[in-house]
Design a protein around this motif. Sequence first.
Motif, PDB file in Angstrom:
ATOM      1  N   UNK A 203       0.957  -1.334   0.097  1.00 21.78           N
ATOM      2  CA  UNK A 203       0.173   0.151  -0.090  1.00 21.78           C
ATOM      3  C   UNK A 203       0.943   1.215   0.179  1.00 21.78           C
ATOM      4  N   UNK A 204       0.342   1.807  -0.606  1.00 16.80           N
ATOM      5  CA  UNK A 204       1.171   3.766  -0.877  1.00 16.80           C
ATOM      6  C   UNK A 204       0.252   4.485  -0.025  1.00 16.80           C
ATOM      7  N   UNK A 205       1.099   5.947  -0.267  1.00 13.72           N
ATOM      8  CA  UNK A 205       0.248   7.379  -0.536  1.00 13.72           C
ATOM      9  C   UNK A 205       0.889   7.915  -0.539  1.00 13.72           C
ATOM     10  N   UNK A 206       0.942   9.178  -1.308  1.00 16.80           N
ATOM     11  CA  UNK A 206       1.568  10.296  -1.263  1.00 16.80           C
ATOM     12  C   UNK A 206       1.320  11.429  -0.037  1.00 16.80           C
ATOM     13  N   UNK A 207       2.448  11.781   0.278  1.00 17.37           N
ATOM     14  CA  UNK A 207       2.845  12.655   1.882  1.00 17.37           C
ATOM     15  C   UNK A 207       2.609  13.701   1.156  1.00 17.37           C
ATOM     16  N   UNK A 214       5.792   3.855   0.101  1.00 20.97           N
ATOM     17  CA  UNK A 214       5.282   2.836  -0.268  1.00 20.97           C
ATOM     18  C   UNK A 214       5.413   1.352   1.073  1.00 20.97           C
ATOM     19  N   UNK A 215       5.062   1.220   1.228  1.00 19.91           N
ATOM     20  CA  UNK A 215       5.097   0.256   2.565  1.00 19.91           C
ATOM     21  C   UNK A 215       4.690  -1.596   1.738  1.00 19.91           C
ATOM     22  N   UNK A 228       8.524  -3.848   4.279  1.00 18.59           N
ATOM     23  CA  UNK A 228       9.668  -2.751   3.781  1.00 18.59           C
ATOM     24  C   UNK A 228       9.011  -1.407   3.754  1.00 18.59           C
ATOM     25  N   UNK A 229       9.850  -0.744   4.445  1.00 21.73           N
ATOM     26  CA  UNK A 229       9.174   1.004   3.662  1.00 21.73           C
ATOM     27  C   UNK A 229      10.225   1.313   2.384  1.00 21.73           C
ATOM     28  N   UNK A 230       9.479   2.063   2.246  1.00 22.48           N
ATOM     29  CA  UNK A 230      10.032   3.083   1.128  1.00 22.48           C
ATOM     30  C   UNK A 230       9.547   4.408   0.846  1.00 22.48           C
TER      31      UNK A 230
END
Length: 269
Positions: A203-207, A214-215, A228-230
């Motif tokens: 899952x992802x989100x634009x901060x 992205x996780x 893993x968080x990138x």
Amino acid sequence: MAFKAILLSALVAVVLSEHRPGYSYPVPRYPPPRPSYGRPAPSYSAPAPAPSYTAPAPRPAYGPQKPQGPAQYDFNWVVKDDYSGNDYGHQESRDGYNTKGSYYVVLPDGRLQQVTYYVNGDSGYVAEVTYEGEAQYPAYKPAPAPSYKPAPAPSYRPAPLYGPAPSYGPAQYDFNWVVKDDYSGNDYGHQESRDGYNTKGSYYVVLPDGRLQKVTYYVNGDSGYVAEVTYEGEAQYPAYKPAPAPSYKPAPSPSYRPAPLYGPAPSYY
């Protein structure tokens, strides 16, 4: 002879007493005091200090808002789990002020309930509900009448042996949904798939600072949740602009007027 001398002395004394001079004291008379009028000394009090006002803080200046385009997004997700009996899903797409979509669920009576809806401009929420299949209800069986029998004598038997627990098939599913709304700035999504005891997804989100977080995760058997968080992109922060310093003006100095001049006091007689 002596008697005559005494009588003569008494007569002389009486005559002298009748011709004694009388003295009267004059009553003193004082004229009323002359009134004296003097000029009263004027009394002046210092004027009240002029009020001091501080300048109000300037209002913050906001720049014009950036125009935003119409909202556009599309998502779809499905859940189907034979173990729990869950079977439902949702699909929706939007282009500006027009939205359409549908969602469904398999009811406990076996029917499929589906809702199809749309919103076109100011049309409001318009929905159509349909059902597929025929409801299935178990036949009613009344409970047997209770029969009362004497309790049997207790008999002790060995503990029963139970067979192995029933085995169910492994869970399998896959879903994916995305939300992207330029008007509000929302941009995020989720994807996951499962095959038995192995699960993977992301899952992802634009901060707010512009980066993409992205996780990516997986679970393989007893491995536990491994993630893993990138981050992609570089954080952007607006330049700091300090507020302008307030400007204060000194209070004006007080002005005093000269004392009034009075004429000579009148004299009274």
